[in-house]
Design an enzyme around this catalytic site. Structure first.
Site, short mmCIF file in Angstrom:
data_model
loop_
_atom_site.label_atom_id
_atom_site.label_comp_id
_atom_site.label_asym_id
_atom_site.label_seq_id
_atom_site.Cartn_x
_atom_site.Cartn_y
_atom_site.Cartn_z
CG ASP A 1 -0.21 0.02 2.55
OD1 ASP A 1 1.04 -0.06 2.55
OD2 ASP A 1 -0.87 0.07 3.61
CG HIS A 2 3.52 2.49 2.97
ND1 HIS A 2 2.39 1.96 3.53
CD2 HIS A 2 4.03 3.32 3.92
CE1 HIS A 2 2.22 2.44 4.75
NE2 HIS A 2 3.20 3.27 5.01
CG ASP B 1 1.83 1.76 9.37
OD1 ASP B 1 2.38 2.15 8.32
OD2 ASP B 1 0.98 2.44 9.98
NE ARG C 1 2.43 10.20 12.19
CZ ARG C 1 2.71 8.90 12.27
NH1 ARG C 1 3.41 8.29 11.35
NH2 ARG C 1 2.30 8.21 13.31
CB SER D 1 6.62 6.61 10.72
OG SER D 1 6.90 5.34 10.20
NE ARG E 1 9.11 6.61 8.37
CZ ARG E 1 8.67 7.70 7.74
NH1 ARG E 1 9.52 8.62 7.35
NH2 ARG E 1 7.39 7.86 7.50
#
Length: 815
Positions: A156-157, A221, A503, A698, A700
Site C-alpha cells: 500500500d505504500h 506501522d 499526521r 512513524s 519506521r
C-alpha cells in the site's frame, strides 16, 4: 537428551497449551526444527485437512483466508490466563489489561504499569510493503524456515498519487516490480499471506479480514492500533520486533499504564469520530499518551460505528499511545457479520463478558468528553495536537498568518476511508451538484480497500465524486505518506491543505516545508474544498452557486454499512503456501532497491570516549526528519542507499539549517549523511543530541538502522517516543535521556562526548556522560536509560537479531 531455553521459554509457551502449574519450562530438543515447527502449528490451531474434518461445526476459522487455523483455542486460553492474571494483580482489570495480560508468557507475573517489562505472545503480525522489506531481510538473516504466527504483507505504500487510480497502479507495478516480486516470493517461501498492489491500505484490510475482539496483534506501522475499533489490542512496532514474533519468540514491552476516555452524549450535525481524537490530541499533546493504552468507554460510545471507533484508535498514534481500543459492543458485532465473519461474531458474543473491563477497574487517568458539546475540530498545521474548532479556524488562521486559500482537500488514508466515511462525503458532494457547484480546490479520494472501492462504485458514489471534480486515487496510502507527485504549487510556496489523514508534520504530504496541513474529518475536508478557503464555517456560512444563488450545506449523512452488502472486488490476495519447495529468493548484488543485511558488530566492551556530535537537533525531530518517506520509500530495502537520507530533515541547533552540519575532522560544513560516513571511515563513533519526544511519528525502524549503519552508537535526548526508543535498542544503539533536561542547553554541537560506566550497565542504574569543551574543560552529567537485562544483551551482541541468531544456533547444536 539436551535441553535449551529459547527466548525465556517463549517457544515452549507457544508449542504447548498453557499449563498454569508450569510457566518456566525448557523445551527438550530431541527433535529437529521441522518437528518443532509442526508441533507449534498444531498447538496454535493449525489443522491438517484430515484433522479439520474431524472438528465440530462450531470450530471458527481465524479468518476466511486461514480456514485451517481455529480461533476457539485463542479465546479459551485468554479466558484461563485472564483469571490467573487477575489473581496475580489482586484487582479488577481494564479491558486493555485483560487482553494484554491474557497473552502474557507468564500470567502469574505481578505487573507494575509503567515499570515492569512484560513478555506477551501476539496472535498475528501485519506488515506494509515499505517496512516489510527490511523486516523480511532480517527474518531471512535469522535463518528460520517459516513464520511461527500468522503473518501478512500488504502493498500500500509504494504507489505514488499522480494521474488517478488505474494509471498510478500500473506505473507502481512497473517501478516497484523488483520489490513486489521479492515480497511475493518471500511470502510464499515463509508461509505469509500477501496482499498485492491495489488491495488497499493495510489497516483497512486488517479490519475487514483479520482483526477480532480480544486479540493481540503487532504490526510494522504506527497506525496498527486501527484494529482497536474491533476491540483488539493492536500495537505498532519496528521490524525487529516483528521478526521476534515471526520467529516464535515472545515480544517484550514495558507494561503500559491505562488511560480512560469517558464519552457521554451523542454526535450532532457536523460532529464525527475524528473530532474525538483531535480533541484528545489537543488535551494530551503529541507525547501525552506515551507509555499508555487509551481505553474508551461510556454511553457516548453508542454514537460510534465500528469504523468510527477504528478512526479514533488509528490516530491515537499521534499522541504517542501504545495503542487504543473500545470494548466489544453491538456495532462490532454488526461489522463482523457485514464482512462475512458470522462465526467470529458468535464466538465473541459467547465471550462477551471477557471482552468487557472488569467491574470496579481503575484507570490511571480519565478524560471526560461530552459529545453533545464537542464542536467539530480542525488540527494543525505542522502538528496534530494543535486544535481549532470549526467556528474559530478562520480567526485563528488569520491571526497566525496562515494562507487562507485552500489549495487542496484530500480524503482517504487508513484513518478515514471507510464506506461510512465516503457515503458522508458523497452526501455533501450531492448537495453541491444539485446546485451546480464543483470543487474550488483540488480534491482527491483514496478508497481504503478494493472492497470499499468496488462497493462505492456499485452504489454510485464514484460517479458522484468524479462529477463534483474529484480525482479518485488508488486503494493505497498516497499523499498521506508523501506519495504525492504534486504539481500545482512549487516547493517553498506557502499554501494550506485540509486532509482526513492522521499526521501533518512539515513536508509530510508533499515535501514542501511551506505547506500548512490541517487534519480533520472527511466531511469537513469536503465542505472546505467546495468553499476553497479557510474563511468559512459550514455550520452557518453559505456557498454561492453559478447562478448567484447562495445555499447552506446540510449536515452530512451516511450509511454505517452498505444496504446491499460489501462487494469483494478484484481478487488481490496470494494465500500462504504450505510448502516452500521451488520458491527462490534472489537479491542481486547490484540492486539499488534491495540489499542483504550484514550483521552489526558487537560491542567491544569499552566505554565510548571523545565522540563527535553528528548533529544537535533543535525542536521537533520525528522519524520523518530522521528518515524521510516520499521518494525515499523506494530504497527501504537497501540500507546503504536509504542511509543517504539520514537526518536530512532535522534542524541543526548550531545554525538553524537542515542537512548542514560541521565535520569535526575537516572543519567544513556539509550534508549530515556525508559527515557520518566520514566519521565511520575514520573509525570514529558518533552521537546525536535531541530534544523532547524524539522519534515521534512513524514506526519506521530505518530511523534506527541508518544511524547504526553509518557508525552512530548513542542518541541522547530529553525524551523519546516509545516505538523509536525500542527500535534503537533493537539495532544495538544506546537511547539515553538527560536526568536533568536543562543539560541539553549546556552541550554545544562542537563538544566531544564520552559515555562512561557501560561495563556496569544495569536496569535503573544511570550512566555518566562527560562533556569536553573545545578549550579542554570538562563537566559530567547524569543520563538515564530504560534497558532491561535482556535488552542490554542486544546492545552487547550488536543487535537483537544477532542475539536471536546466537540463541538459535546454540539450540540447533543441541538438537
Amino acid at each position: 537428551m539436551l535441553s535449551f531455553n529459547l527466548g525465556m521459554t517463549s517457544l515452549r509457551s507457544r508449542l504447548k497449551k498453557f499449563d498454569s502449574s508450569s510457566t518456566q519450562i525448557h523445551y527438550v530438543c530431541s527433535v529437529g526444527w521441522a518437528r518443532v515447527a509442526k508441533e507449534f502449528r498444531l498447538a496454535n490451531g493449525f489443522k491438517t485437512s484430515a484433522s479439520l474434518g474431524s472438528q465440530s461445526e462450531e470450530t471458527v476459522p481465524l479468518s476466511r483466508f486461514e480456514t485451517n487455523r481455529a480461533l476457539n483455542p485463542i479465546y479459551e486460553s485468554l479466558e484461563k490466563k485472564v483469571q490467573i492474571a487477575r489473581e496475580a494483580q489482586g484487582r479488577p482489570l481494564t479491558l486493555a489489561e485483560k487482553i494484554l495480560y491474557g497473552h502474557l508468557e507468564d500470567p502469574t507475573q505481578k505487573v507494575v504499569p509503567g515499570e515492569s517489562y512484560i513478555k506477551v505472545l501476539p496472535d498475528r503480525v501485519a506488515m506494509q510493503d515499505a517496512t516489510a522489506q527490511m523486516a523480511t531481510l532480517q527474518f531471512i538473516s535469522a535463518g528460520l524456515p517459516r513464520t511461527a504466527v500468522p503473518t501478512t504483507i500488504h502493498c500500500d505504500h509504494l504507489i505514488t498519487a499522480e494521474n488517478g487510480a488505474s494509471k498510478d497502479l500500473e506505473q507502481a507495478s512497473i517501478t516497484n516490480k523488483e520489490v513486489f516480486d521479492f515480497l511475493s516470493s518471500a511470502a510464499k517461501k515463509f508461509g505469509m499471506g500477501f496482499w498485492k498492489p491495489g488491495s488497499g491500505i493495510i489497516h483497512q484490510i486488517v479490519l475487514e479480514n483479520y482483526a477480532f475482539p480480544g486479540g493481540l496483534m503487532i504490526g510494522t506501522d504506527s497506525h496498527t492500533p486501527n484494529a482497536g475499533g474491533l476491540g483488539m489490542v493492536a500495537i505498532g512496532v519496528g521490524g525487529a520486533d516483528a521478526v521476534d514474533v515471526m520467529s516464535g519468540l515472545a515480544w517484550e514491552v514495558k507494561a503500559p499504564k491505562i488511560y480512560g476516555v469517558h464519552l457521554t452524549g451523542k454526535f450532532h450535525d457536523w460532529g464525527s469520530p475524528k473530532d474525538v481524537i483531535c480533541k484528545v490530541a489537543e488535551i494530551l499533546t503529541v507525547k501525552g499518551g506515551t507509555g499508555a493504552i487509551i481505553e474508551y468507554f461510556g454511553p457516548g460510545v453508542e454514537s460510534l460505528s465500528c469504523t468510527g471507533m477504528a478512526t479514533i484508535c488509528n490516530m491515537g498514534a499521534e499522541i504517542g499511545a501504545t495503542t487504543s481500543l473500545f470494548r466489544y459492543n453491538e456495532r462490532m458485532d454488526r461489522y463482523l457479520k457485514a464482512t462475512g465473519r458470522q462465526g467470529i461474531a458468535n464466538l465473541a458474543k459467547k465471550y462477551s463478558k471477557l471482552l468487557q473491563p472488569d467491574e470496579g477497574c481503575k484507570y490511571h487517568k480519565v478524560i471526560e468528553i461530552d459529545l453533545d458539546k464537542l464542536e467539530p475540530m480542525i488540527n494543525g498545521p505542522f502538528s496534530p495536537d494543535l486544535g481549532h474548532t470549526v467556528s474559530k479556524i478562520r480567526d485563528d488562521a488569520k491571526n497566525a498568518g496562515y494562507p487562507m486559500k485552500l489549495s487542496a482537500g484530500l480524503v482517504g488514508s487508513c484513518t478515514n476511508s471507510s464506506y461510512e466515511d465516503l457515503t458522508r462525503v458523497a452526501s455533501i458532494c450531492k448537495q453541491a451538484l444539485d446546485k451546480g457547484v464543483k470543487m474550488k480546490s483540488i480534491f482527491t479520494i483514496n478508497p481504503g480497500s478494493e472492497q470499499i472501492r468496488a462497493t462505492i462504485e456499485r452504489d454510485g458514489l464514484l460517479e458522484i465524486f468524479e462529477a463534483v471534480g474529484a480525482v479518485v486515487l488508488a486503494n493505497a496510502c498516497g499523499p498521506c505518506i508523501g506519495q504525492w507527485n504534486r504539481k500545482d504549487v512549487k516547493k517553498g510556496e506557502p499554501n494550506s491543505i485540509f486532509t482526513s489523514f492522521n499526521r501533518n508534520f512539515a513536508m509530510r504530504n508533499d515535501g514542501n516545508p511551506k505547506t500548512h496541513a490541517f487534519v480533520t474529518s472527511p466531511e469537513l475536508v469536503t465542505a472546505f474544498a467546495l468553499a476553497g478557503t479557510l474563511d468559512f464555517d459550514p455550520q452557518k456560512d453559505k456557498i454561492k452557486g453559478p447562478n448567484g444563488e447562495e445555499f447552506k450545506l446540510e449536515p452530512p449523512n451516511g450509511q454505517e454499512l452498505p444496504e446491499k452488502g460489501f462487494l469483494t472486488g478484484r481478487d488481490t490476495f496470494q494465500p500462504p503456501q504450505e510448502s516452500p519447495e521451488g520458491v527462490e529468493l534472489k537479491v542481486s548484488p547490484t540492486s539499488e532497491r534491495l540489499q542483504l543485511l550484514e550483521p552489526f558488530p558487537a560491542w567491544n566492551g569499552k566505554d565510548f570516549i571523545d565522540m563527535p556530535i553528528l548533529i544537535k537537533v533543535k525542536g521537533k525531530c520525528t522519524t520523518d526528519h530522521i528518515s524521510m518517506a516520499g521518494p525515499w520509500l523506494k530504497y527501504r530495502g537497501h540500507l546503504d542507499n536509504i542511509s543517504n537520507n539520514m537526518f536530512i530533515g532535522a534542524i541543526n541547533a548550531e545554525n538553524g539549517k537542515a542537512n548542514h552540519v560541521k565535520n569535526q575532522l575537516t572543519g567544513e560544513y556539509g550534508p549530515v549523511p556525508d559527515t557520518a560516513r566520514a566519521y565511520k571511515a575514520a573509525g570514529m563513533p558518533w552521537i546525536v543530541i535531541g530534544d523532547e519526544n524524539y522519534g515521534e511519528g512513524s514506526s519506521r525502524e530505518h530511523a534506527a538502522l541508518e544511524p547504526r549503519h553509518l557508525g552512530g552508537v548513542a542518541i541522547l535526548v530529553r525524551s523519546f517516543a516509545r516505538i523509536h526508543e525500542t527500535n534503537l535498542k533493537k539495532q544495538g544503539l544506546l537511547p539515553l535521556t538527560f536526568a536533568n533536561s536543562a543539560d541539553y542547553d549546556r552541550i554545544s554541537p562542537e563538544d566531544r562526548i564520552s559515555i562512561l560506566g557501560l561495563k556496569d550497565l544495569k536496569p535503573g542504574k544511570p550512566l555518566t556522560v562527560r562533556v569536553k569543551k573545545q578549550n579542554g574543560d570538562t563537566f559530567d552529567i547524569q543520563v538515564n536509560h530504560s534497558f532491561s537485562e535482556e535488552q542490554f544483551e542486544w546492545f552487547k551482541h550488536g543487535s537483537a537479531l544477532n542475539k536471536i541468531k546466537e540463541d538459535l544456533k546454540a539450540g540447533r547444536k543441541q538438537m
